[in-house]
Design a protein around this motif. Structure first.
Motif, short mmCIF file in Angstrom:
data_model
loop_
_atom_site.label_atom_id
_atom_site.label_comp_id
_atom_site.label_asym_id
_atom_site.label_seq_id
_atom_site.Cartn_x
_atom_site.Cartn_y
_atom_site.Cartn_z
N GLU A 119 38.18 35.97 35.21
CA GLU A 119 37.54 36.97 34.36
C GLU A 119 36.83 38.03 35.19
OE1 GLU A 119 36.59 33.86 34.73
OE2 GLU A 119 34.48 33.50 34.26
N SER A 120 36.63 37.77 36.48
CA SER A 120 36.00 38.75 37.35
C SER A 120 36.25 38.34 38.79
CB SER A 120 34.49 38.82 37.11
OG SER A 120 33.88 37.64 37.62
N GLU A 121 35.94 39.24 39.71
CA GLU A 121 36.05 38.93 41.14
C GLU A 121 35.10 37.81 41.52
OE1 GLU A 121 35.90 41.94 39.85
OE2 GLU A 121 37.39 43.24 40.82
N TYR A 175 41.60 39.11 40.64
CA TYR A 175 41.37 40.03 39.54
C TYR A 175 41.98 41.36 39.96
CZ TYR A 175 38.99 42.42 35.75
OH TYR A 175 38.73 43.14 34.64
N SER A 232 41.62 41.31 46.91
CA SER A 232 41.02 42.37 46.12
C SER A 232 41.02 43.64 46.96
CB SER A 232 39.59 41.98 45.70
OG SER A 232 39.11 42.90 44.75
N GLN A 269 44.35 34.54 36.78
CA GLN A 269 43.65 35.82 36.75
C GLN A 269 42.27 35.52 36.18
OE1 GLN A 269 45.42 39.50 35.33
NE2 GLN A 269 43.42 40.09 34.50
#
Lengths: 177, 352
Positions: free
Chosen positions: B55-57, B28, B78, B53
């Motif tokens: 939707e969140s980490e 992400y 990240s 990709q």
């Protein structure tokens, strides 16, 4: 030339980061040790851009430049910010089309070149950085003209190679100014 | 060796991962490491891999858990706040002994903090971060060439030990360009993964990937097994670089970008007749304890220079074990110490 620490600074969109990359690439082609570090911090949000390029016979330590041997500036705020960071005997190259102010320093070599005006006359504003790099090469011998031309070929995508003859004219204009 | 290329650190991490056989990347975007995702998005389809990709980490690290369970080489990346979000998944993957590579291009905190370089996630990376008694191997490269070499190594170490490995850099390393030479062929350690959940084909018992062990006796045994593995890693995987330490007046210790600044300080100090040594831990865990023991009685003092409020210095003190005073100098918030600043600290310490 043992070690050159160069800061190139101006507005975003002038091709500052690309100019630094071509220069670093030319240094690498001469088997020198090189580093290229862009500004990516909060100043980017204010529209300014700068990069630090080190070209050295020795291994590059910190890629962060505290004292520059050369400075190229393409806007007023960058001159204010970086003028004091140039070492005594160093070089300041100014795009006089965009920066009216004259540096206060008396212990450095100062070159004022109407780079953006020249580039616009040639039909492409992005040549301005090449004009200024031409002056840098002539004033410091940091890399050879041949290496710079080779770096242009390596760093420009093939579809932009038709621009190279004009870029070389811009380079020569800067070198001879 | 191949041709010399001028590449950005972040891009080199991604290229190295693909060369190491990483076929799955989940991430992400977050500054200053987004170029890793850019590069993966472009290159993964070309090598028949997967780029998602998420939707969140949190989703990304759990996708890593899934892919690693199936025995494939997988990576996520990240920067600090995003790595905090991944901590639950990291602990689960450590408990399940899943091999995977996690990249943290550290930015300054706490909280959302700022986007500039920092080393303030040292504790999080080497002391835990998530819950439970687990360890990640933490690699701290200090050049673009080393980003390449250590990224390949990270996958090898992970597979060899069924182990999470973190590559910890900072914004300078991620954003800078330097020359890099890729090898013609990577040294890839191929490890059989009979434990992977690849389907039984009706020929074997089911494999299970889990971190839950309800029976305390069983969980204690599981923990003991983990600790034995960590001991083995401590014996085999320490990486460190020492320079100028043999008869140093002072030994400075620093990792990553900070070590590069110290390299300049060594030259400046030399001109003033001060001999500065450098111990650069390349593995932050396992920490190069023996290297500090070896030189513990050589200098007048040690100085740990970090981009934080003093984190690695604790491990330096444990390693030097009281034989010499250990000082600390650090900057925070994305501020980076100049060579002169560090030299001034050295002089101040030596004059004490």
């Amino acid at each position: 030339m043992k070690n050159q620490d160069i800061i190139i600074a101006g507005f975003g969109g002038q091709g500052i980061l690309s100019a630094g990359r071509i220069l670093a690439y030319a240094g690498m082609l001469e088997n020198k040790n090189v580093s290229w570090l862009p500004s990516y911090g909060p100043e980017m949000r204010g529209g300014t851009a700068n990069c630090s390029v080190i070209i050295s016979d020795e291994a590059v330590g910190s890629p962060i430049i505290n004292i520059a041997t050369s400075l190229i500036v393409m806007n007023g705020p960058s001159l204010d910010k970086f003028e004091k960071m140039v070492s005594s005997g160093g070089v300041i190259i100014i795009d006089s089309s965009l920066v009216e102010k004259v540096p206060e320093r008396k212990d450095v070599d100062i070159y004022r070149i109407p780079a953006t005006k020249t580039a616009l006359d040639m039909g492409n504003a992005t040549f301005a950085t090449i004009v200024l790099l031409g002056k840098l090469i002539a004033a410091t011998n940091i890399v050879s003209k041949e290496s710079f031309e080779e770096a242009l070929k390596k760093t420009l995508p093939a579809k932009k190679h038709y621009m190279i003859p004009d870029e070389i004219k811009a380079l020569e204009y800067g070198m001879n100014y | 060796m191949g041709e010399k290329l001028l590449m950005k650190g972040n891009e080199v991490i991604a290229e190295a991962a693909i060369r190491a056989g990483c076929k799955h990347y989940f991430g992400y975007p977050i500054t200053p490491q987004t170029e890793i995702a850019h590069y993966m998005a472009k290159k993964m389809p070309e090598v028949g891999g997967t780029f998602v990709q998420a939707e969140s980490e949190i989703a990304a690290i759990n996708m890593v858990y899934g892919a690693a369970s199936a025995g494939v080489r997988v990576m996520t990346s990240s920067s600090s706040p995003g790595i905090s979000l991944k901590q639950e998944g990291i602990s689960y993957a450590a408990g399940a002994e899943l091999p995977a590579v996690i990249v943290n291009i550290v930015r300054c905190g706490p909280g959302l903090g700022g986007i500039l370089p920092a080393q303030c996630d040292y504790f999080q990376a080497v002391k835990g971060g998530g819950h439970g008694d687990y360890k990640m191997v933490v690699l701290a490269p200090s050049s673009v060439q080393e980003l390449y070499e250590l990224t390949v190594e990270a996958f090898n170490i992970s597979d060899k030990y069924r182990q999470l490995t973190m590559i910890m850099g900072d914004g300078v390393l991620g954003q800078m360009m330097e020359a890099v030479e890729f090898k013609d062929q990577e040294n890839i350690v191929n490890v059989d993964k009979p434990w992977a959940t690849t389907g039984t084909g009706m020929k074997r018992e089911h494999n299970t990937i889990q971190s839950i062990y309800i029976q305390p006796e069983v969980l204690e045994q599981h923990n003991k097994k983990l600790q034995e593995k960590y001991k083995l890693i401590e014996e085999n995987e320490v990486r460190v670089e020492s320079y100028n330490c043999e008869d140093a007046d002072i030994i400075v210790t620093a990792f990553g970008t900070t070590a590069r600044i110290v390299n300049n300080v060594i030259k400046m100090a030399e001109k003033e007749g001060i001999k500065v040594g450098l111990i650069r831990p390349i593995t932050l865990w396992p920490f190069p304890v023996k290297e500090f023991e070896k030189y513990a009685e050589v200098p007048k003092a040690f100085l740990s220079v970090e981009l934080n409020a003093g984190q690695m210095v604790e491990d330096v003190r444990l390693s030097v074990n009281g034989k010499r005073p250990v000082y600390f100098y650090g900057r925070m918030g994305g501020m980076i110490p100049s060579q002169q600043e560090i030299l001034d600290q050295i002089k101040q310490i030596l004059n004490k």
